[in-house]
Design a protein around this motif. Structure first.
Motif, mmCIF file in Angstrom:
data_model
loop_
_atom_site.group_PDB
_atom_site.id
_atom_site.type_symbol
_atom_site.label_atom_id
_atom_site.label_comp_id
_atom_site.label_asym_id
_atom_site.label_seq_id
_atom_site.Cartn_x
_atom_site.Cartn_y
_atom_site.Cartn_z
ATOM 1 N N GLU A 111 60.044 3.493 52.964
ATOM 2 C CA GLU A 111 61.185 4.407 52.857
ATOM 3 C C GLU A 111 61.471 5.084 54.194
ATOM 4 O OE1 GLU A 111 63.442 4.965 50.384
ATOM 5 O OE2 GLU A 111 62.461 3.226 49.466
ATOM 6 N N ILE A 112 60.418 5.455 54.887
ATOM 7 C CA ILE A 112 60.592 6.094 56.190
ATOM 8 C C ILE A 112 61.219 5.107 57.167
ATOM 9 C CG2 ILE A 112 59.402 7.130 58.161
ATOM 10 C CD1 ILE A 112 57.352 8.204 56.118
ATOM 11 N N ASN A 113 60.733 3.876 57.175
ATOM 12 C CA ASN A 113 61.304 2.862 58.067
ATOM 13 C C ASN A 113 62.777 2.624 57.766
ATOM 14 O OD1 ASN A 113 58.985 2.461 59.553
ATOM 15 N ND2 ASN A 113 58.274 0.790 58.266
ATOM 16 N N LYS A 114 63.134 2.644 56.484
ATOM 17 C CA LYS A 114 64.542 2.470 56.113
ATOM 18 C C LYS A 114 65.371 3.626 56.652
ATOM 19 C CE LYS A 114 67.683 1.867 52.188
ATOM 20 N NZ LYS A 114 68.777 2.077 53.090
ATOM 21 N N GLU A 115 64.853 4.831 56.518
ATOM 22 C CA GLU A 115 65.577 6.000 57.021
ATOM 23 C C GLU A 115 65.707 5.936 58.546
ATOM 24 O OE1 GLU A 115 65.597 10.868 56.758
ATOM 25 O OE2 GLU A 115 64.281 9.749 55.417
ATOM 26 N N ILE A 116 64.648 5.494 59.216
ATOM 27 C CA ILE A 116 64.695 5.359 60.678
ATOM 28 C C ILE A 116 65.776 4.352 61.067
ATOM 29 C CG2 ILE A 116 63.442 4.441 62.676
ATOM 30 C CD1 ILE A 116 60.916 5.790 61.504
#
Length: 102
Positions: A18-23
């Motif tokens: 999820e963090i990678n997607k947000e990044i």
């Protein structure tokens, strides 16, 4: 306990997706103010990822120290050590992986 440690580490590490997607969704460019805001958010997300890696590491190291020496466990440990700048531990695991391939 080894399987439980591995399952917990996988569960925690899944938060990284999820963090990678947000990044990935953070726009580049824009006004100076927008860029500063985006850079700040990017740093926050990178720190959050480091927290996830540290949390995951507790369980993966426990699994490793209790006999979990599969390639998947070793690769994940190596990657987390790399992300956290733990070069000595990363090299040790790299050597162990290399010896498995011989």
């Amino acid at each position: 306990y080894v399987d439980a440690y591995i399952n917990l580490s996988v569960l925690i590490l899944n938060e990284e997706k999820e963090i990678n997607k947000e990044i990935t969704d953070i726009p580049y460019g824009g006004t100076r103010k927008q860029r500063k805001k985006n850079e700040k958010r990017l740093k926050e997300l990178e720190e959050k990822k480091k927290g996830i890696y540290k949390e995951t590491l507790k369980y993966l190291e426990a699994a490793y120290n209790n006999g979990a020496k599969s390639k998947e466990v070793l690769r994940t440990l190596k990657n987390i050590y790399f992300q956290l700048g733990m070069d000595d531990k990363m090299k040790k695991i790299s050597e162990e992986l290399k010896s498995m391939q011989e």
